[in-house]
Design an enzyme around this catalytic site. Structure first.
Site, short mmCIF file in Angstrom:
data_model
loop_
_atom_site.label_atom_id
_atom_site.label_comp_id
_atom_site.label_asym_id
_atom_site.label_seq_id
_atom_site.Cartn_x
_atom_site.Cartn_y
_atom_site.Cartn_z
N TYR A 68 14.01 20.36 16.44
CA TYR A 68 13.72 21.76 16.15
C TYR A 68 13.13 21.88 14.75
O TYR A 68 12.19 22.64 14.52
CB TYR A 68 14.99 22.61 16.28
CG TYR A 68 15.54 22.62 17.69
CD1 TYR A 68 15.01 23.48 18.65
CD2 TYR A 68 16.58 21.77 18.06
CE1 TYR A 68 15.51 23.48 19.95
CE2 TYR A 68 17.07 21.76 19.35
CZ TYR A 68 16.53 22.62 20.29
OH TYR A 68 17.01 22.61 21.57
N ASN A 89 11.30 29.92 26.83
CA ASN A 89 10.20 29.25 27.52
C ASN A 89 10.19 29.64 28.99
O ASN A 89 11.10 29.30 29.74
CB ASN A 89 10.35 27.73 27.37
CG ASN A 89 9.29 26.94 28.10
OD1 ASN A 89 8.30 27.48 28.57
ND2 ASN A 89 9.52 25.65 28.22
N CYS A 97 10.25 21.89 27.04
CA CYS A 97 11.26 22.25 26.03
C CYS A 97 12.40 21.23 26.00
O CYS A 97 13.09 21.12 24.99
CB CYS A 97 11.78 23.67 26.25
SG CYS A 97 12.30 24.06 27.92
N HIS A 98 12.55 20.45 27.07
CA HIS A 98 13.60 19.42 27.08
C HIS A 98 13.32 18.32 26.05
O HIS A 98 14.22 17.58 25.68
CB HIS A 98 13.77 18.82 28.48
CG HIS A 98 12.55 18.15 29.02
ND1 HIS A 98 11.53 18.86 29.64
CD2 HIS A 98 12.17 16.85 29.03
CE1 HIS A 98 10.58 18.01 30.02
NE2 HIS A 98 10.94 16.79 29.66
N GLU A 123 11.98 10.04 31.44
CA GLU A 123 10.75 9.78 30.68
C GLU A 123 10.88 8.57 29.75
O GLU A 123 9.90 8.16 29.13
CB GLU A 123 10.39 11.02 29.85
CG GLU A 123 10.02 12.21 30.71
CD GLU A 123 9.68 13.44 29.90
OE1 GLU A 123 9.73 13.39 28.64
OE2 GLU A 123 9.35 14.46 30.52
#
Length: 131
Positions: A68, A89, A97-98, A123
């Site tokens: 952040y 979002n 946003c993850h 990912e």
């Protein structure tokens, strides 16, 4: 519009995407199956602070994270403001946003921290606090 990913239901504002629901769901399914790392969808970003944060999130590559604080520095604002915008979002997963995490932990996610962890693991991203 709702879709399901890794056993969790997510809601998105499909009016911000220039594609039909079937195309969106197909791309989410391809992402979940590991056949897609990025979404090929034209997104209309809101013309406000949330839209600016969404654009910054969209630039984070799959498999990477930003804090952040990183996004706050980029946007010349406070980390809490970035966190609040992430929470607003309207296109979770599609606008990632993850991939925005706390310095030492995952912290908040509208779909729950387990889904956030699952998306990041999918990912291949490093997860803060799990070392």
């Amino acid at each position: 519009m709702q879709f399901r990913i890794f056993g969790c239901d997510r809601e998105i504002d499909a009016s911000l995407i220039d594609a039909d629901a079937e195309t969106i769901r197909d791309q989410v399914r391809e992402y979940e199956d590991g056949d897609r790392r990025t979404f090929d969808l034209e997104v209309e970003y809101p013309d406000d602070f949330t839209g600016a944060v969404m654009r910054a999130m969209a630039r984070i590559p799959a498999g990477e994270t930003r804090t952040y604080g990183d996004l706050a520095s980029e946007l010349e604002t406070a980390p809490i403001a970035v966190g609040q915008a992430c929470g607003r979002n309207p296109l979770p997963v599609i606008v990632p946003c993850h991939r925005v995490v706390g310095r030492d932990s995952l912290t908040g996610y509208g779909g729950g921290l387990e889904l956030k962890r699952r998306l990041l693991e999918h990912e291949g991203a490093s997860i803060p606090g799990s070392e």
